[in-house]
Design a protein around this motif. Structure first.
Motif, PDB file in Angstrom:
ATOM      1  N   LEU A  83      31.595  74.175  18.824  1.00  0.00           N
ATOM      2  CA  LEU A  83      31.323  75.816  18.731  1.00  0.00           C
ATOM      3  C   LEU A  83      30.692  76.020  17.266  1.00  0.00           C
ATOM      4  O   LEU A  83      29.664  76.707  17.300  1.00  0.00           O
ATOM      5  N   THR A 138      35.215  82.160  18.460  1.00  0.00           N
ATOM      6  CA  THR A 138      35.943  81.339  17.676  1.00  0.00           C
ATOM      7  C   THR A 138      37.377  82.054  17.313  1.00  0.00           C
ATOM      8  O   THR A 138      38.131  81.331  17.418  1.00  0.00           O
ATOM      9  N   ALA A 188      27.412  74.978  17.204  1.00  0.00           N
ATOM     10  CA  ALA A 188      26.396  75.975  17.894  1.00  0.00           C
ATOM     11  C   ALA A 188      26.229  77.102  17.093  1.00  0.00           C
ATOM     12  O   ALA A 188      25.073  77.524  17.065  1.00  0.00           O
ATOM     13  N   MET A 189      27.130  77.424  16.354  1.00  0.00           N
ATOM     14  CA  MET A 189      26.927  78.571  15.422  1.00  0.00           C
ATOM     15  C   MET A 189      25.697  78.307  14.367  1.00  0.00           C
ATOM     16  O   MET A 189      24.990  79.137  14.072  1.00  0.00           O
ATOM     17  N   SER A 195      29.138  87.541  18.672  1.00  0.00           N
ATOM     18  CA  SER A 195      29.584  86.774  19.833  1.00  0.00           C
ATOM     19  C   SER A 195      30.380  85.355  19.288  1.00  0.00           C
ATOM     20  O   SER A 195      31.325  85.177  19.642  1.00  0.00           O
ATOM     21  N   LEU A 196      29.666  84.505  18.473  1.00  0.00           N
ATOM     22  CA  LEU A 196      30.130  83.598  17.954  1.00  0.00           C
ATOM     23  C   LEU A 196      31.526  83.709  17.042  1.00  0.00           C
ATOM     24  O   LEU A 196      32.614  82.919  17.387  1.00  0.00           O
ATOM     25  N   LEU A 236      24.363  87.676  18.669  1.00  0.00           N
ATOM     26  CA  LEU A 236      24.622  86.470  18.466  1.00  0.00           C
ATOM     27  C   LEU A 236      25.668  85.938  17.566  1.00  0.00           C
ATOM     28  O   LEU A 236      26.701  85.331  17.838  1.00  0.00           O
ATOM     29  N   PHE A 290      22.465  78.511  16.130  1.00  0.00           N
ATOM     30  CA  PHE A 290      21.989  79.647  16.125  1.00  0.00           C
ATOM     31  C   PHE A 290      21.598  80.464  14.950  1.00  0.00           C
ATOM     32  O   PHE A 290      20.718  81.143  14.775  1.00  0.00           O
TER      33      PHE A 290
END
Lengths: 266, 351
Positions: free
Chosen positions: A247, A197, A250-251, A192-193, A189, A254
């Protein structure tokens, strides 16, 4: 008395530094909604520049997201098994491979782009498609995925988990799916972030690799600064902010999810 | 669910790692069907390497072979050997709850959900972890984890059960209790078992046979009694239990010591010898009637017995474990008596 003076001085300094960083961002965003930047806010607020940006550059925004997601897909499919292999094998060769994967971080993006152009520029249909840019982004972002997954592997003794799944009869593929990936999830995860970005904001490589028909968001931004009214470029920045802030949020979510042990439970 | 094991044979299995270190000299080992063999030795003796070769996690050097029953499994990877393995760290899957951990091997084997549930429930009951089925593994205590790991390894009815120091991660009191449980369980299951430990008490309690290892070689294979009472060399004598190792001249029937003599029954020789006497084999008797006398150096009261250090009897201080009721004081002159059969002469060369 003296303590108060010191506190006041510190506060002033902090506020000045903060203002130094924040004011340009605010000013830029304001410029994007100002009718005429040279006459200032008095000229009135408007959304026409944002509309124009959307009309002119909507395709670059969409393309950026497509490239970012495709880059993510490739780094997942390549990076996670690569990290697994590197971790299990260990030893000097693995460290050398890890260094080679990380090398693109130390090389200027322009140099990587040049190398890609020299090697694959002749394949014209590939050269003209957004896939060409995606390849550049994969080269640039892969180390972030591999390293973040490797860090999790090192922290969870994944080798013994793998051996224990093997002792229960699981084939390598099955082990990877049932045990390795679920336990590497926090690292996957985070990686991925990072990849998404970085890909969205990548300029150096992309500027060299793009064609007039394969502009991405940051390249479009540069283009608008170079050839449009300042208000349009500023409105573009505003759009970019609106895209990137969710984003980052979201990071954060997570990251919280990762720290919550219940999050690991399926 | 007993009797799923097969006989195990290890033939000339050595292991040299890529960097040239030799972890294991070529060794041979046979373990009967349903038998528990304990690989015992200090760290670095090669016991874990041998276990991993049997498991299929390491390949032996060329020439080495591993046989499960009549099947040569040397080239077979671990996932196709049908073993059960308990790791020192237990290696439970953090992404699965207790029941899913135990049922994982069955799921891999394609066992249907209904049967899987029944078999998992049977093992949960057998290992005494009822009520924990839905727990995450990070919510378990050390002892519970050990039980889950064991249940997960045996639920698949493995040909060979492999245990790598399964009690080492636990505290002393729990270790002792689980040792008893494990012993009952292994007898009940009747699976051929290889058990690795560095703890000699564990080895003696659990093993049908003990394989004492040292520096990548097998020092002795025997029943716990054989290894304890008739150690093959000094290393085994000292590693398994406490031992007095006395260098003395032997005249064919008695040992000649600074403090007197001791009659020897078995294998008496003429010349220098190393005699092994277990501390509990030494009895304190009145000095006047004894053939060997010494001076009490110190007395430690241990509750069930007392440990007495005696000087002047032999060249080195001797340790004797004597009943707790005998009154002794430092400096007392005491006689020492040892059953001739309890004295074992060891080959002098092996250090």
């Amino acid at each position: 008395m003296r303590a108060r003076a010191i506190f006041a001085a510190q506060l002033t300094f902090t506020l000045l530094v903060a203002a130094f960083l924040i004011v340009p961002a605010v000013q830029s965003m304001l410029a994007g909604v100002t009718a005429n930047y040279f006459r200032g806010i008095r000229s009135g607020l408007t959304l026409q520049w944002v509309q124009q940006v959307w009309q002119l550059y909507a395709d670059t925004i969409l393309r950026s997201f497509v490239i970012a997601l495709a880059t993510l897909g490739v780094t997942l499919v390549v990076g996670v098994p690569a990290a697994y292999g590197l971790h299990l094998r260990g030893g000097r060769l693995s460290r050398v491979v890890e260094e080679i994967i990380t090398l693109p971080l130390a090389i200027p993006g322009l140099a990587i782009a040049l190398a890609l152009l020299l090697t694959y520029g002749g394949l014209s249909s590939f050269r003209r498609s957004w896939l060409f840019i995606m390849v550049g982004h994969v080269v640039f972002t892969l180390p972030f995925m591999v390293r973040s997954v490797l860090a999790i592997f090192a922290a969870t003794d994944v080798k013994t988990l793998d051996e224990s799944a093997a002792s229960l009869g699981a084939s390598p593929l099955r082990r990877f799916r049932d045990v390795i990936v679920p336990n590497a999830r926090p690292g996957i995860l985070a990686g991925s972030l990072m990849v998404v970005t970085l890909s969205l904001g990548e300029f150096n490589l992309t500027w060299m690799l793009h064609t007039p028909l394969t502009k991405t968001l940051p390249v479009g931004l540069a283009d608008s600064y170079a050839s449009m009214r300042l208000e349009i470029a500023s409105a573009y920045t505003l759009v970019f902010f609106v895209m990137i802030v969710p984003l980052l949020v979201a990071m954060q979510i997570f990251a919280g999810y990762r720290n919550d042990p219940a999050g690991r439970h399926q | 669910m007993s009797g799923h094991g097969v006989a195990l044979r290890v033939i000339d299995c050595g292991k040299t790692f890529a960097d040239g270190t030799r972890a294991l000299a070529p060794v041979a080992l046979e373990v009967g069907r349903g038998e528990t063999a304990v690989l015992l030795g200090p760290s670095g003796c090669g016991k874990t390497t041998l276990l991993r070769i049997i498991a299929g996690l390491e390949t032996p050097d060329p020439g080495g072979r591993v046989l499960f029953g009549d099947t040569d499994v040397t080239g077979v990877p671990i996932e196709r050997r049908n073993v059960g393995m308990v790791f020192q760290s237990y290696a439970l899957f953090p992404n699965m709850n207790v029941a899913d951990n135990i049922g994982y091997g069955l799921k891999i084997r394609g066992v249907g959900e209904a049967e899987r549930k029944t078999r998992v429930a049977a093992l949960v009951a057998l290992t005494g972890i009822e009520g924990l089925e839905r727990r995450r593994v990070d919510q378990l205590s050390g002892g519970q984890r050990q039980r889950v790991a064991l249940a997960r390894a045996v639920v698949v009815q493995p040909s060979v059960l492999l245990l790598d120091e399964p009690l080492t991660a636990l505290d002393a009191a729990l270790r002792e209790r689980l040792r008893g449980e494990l012993n009952r369980l292994l007898r009940k299951l009747g699976i051929t078992t290889i058990y690795v430990t560095h703890d000699q008490a564990e080895a003696m309690a659990l093993g049908d046979r003990i394989v004492v290892m040292r520096k990548g070689e097998i020092a002795q294979i025997g029943t716990p009694r054989a290894v304890y009472f008739a150690p093959a060399n000094k290393f085994v004598a000292e590693f398994v239990g406490a031992a007095n190792l006395i260098e003395a001249a032997c005249n064919g029937a008695t040992l000649v010591l600074p403090g007197g003599t001791l009659p020897v029954a078995n294998g008496a020789i003429h010349g220098q010898a190393i005699a092994m006497i277990r501390p509990e084999a030494i009895a304190i008797v009145p000095a006047e009637s004894a053939s060997l006398v010494g001076l009490v150096d110190s007395v430690s009261f241990l509750g069930d017995r007392q440990r007495v250090l005696i000087s002047a009897a032999a060249a080195k201080v001797m340790t004797a474990d004597v009943p707790n009721a005998i009154a002794l004081a430092v400096g007392d002159r005491v006689g020492l008596a040892v059953e001739p059969a309890a004295i074992r002469l060891l080959p002098g060369d092996a250090t």
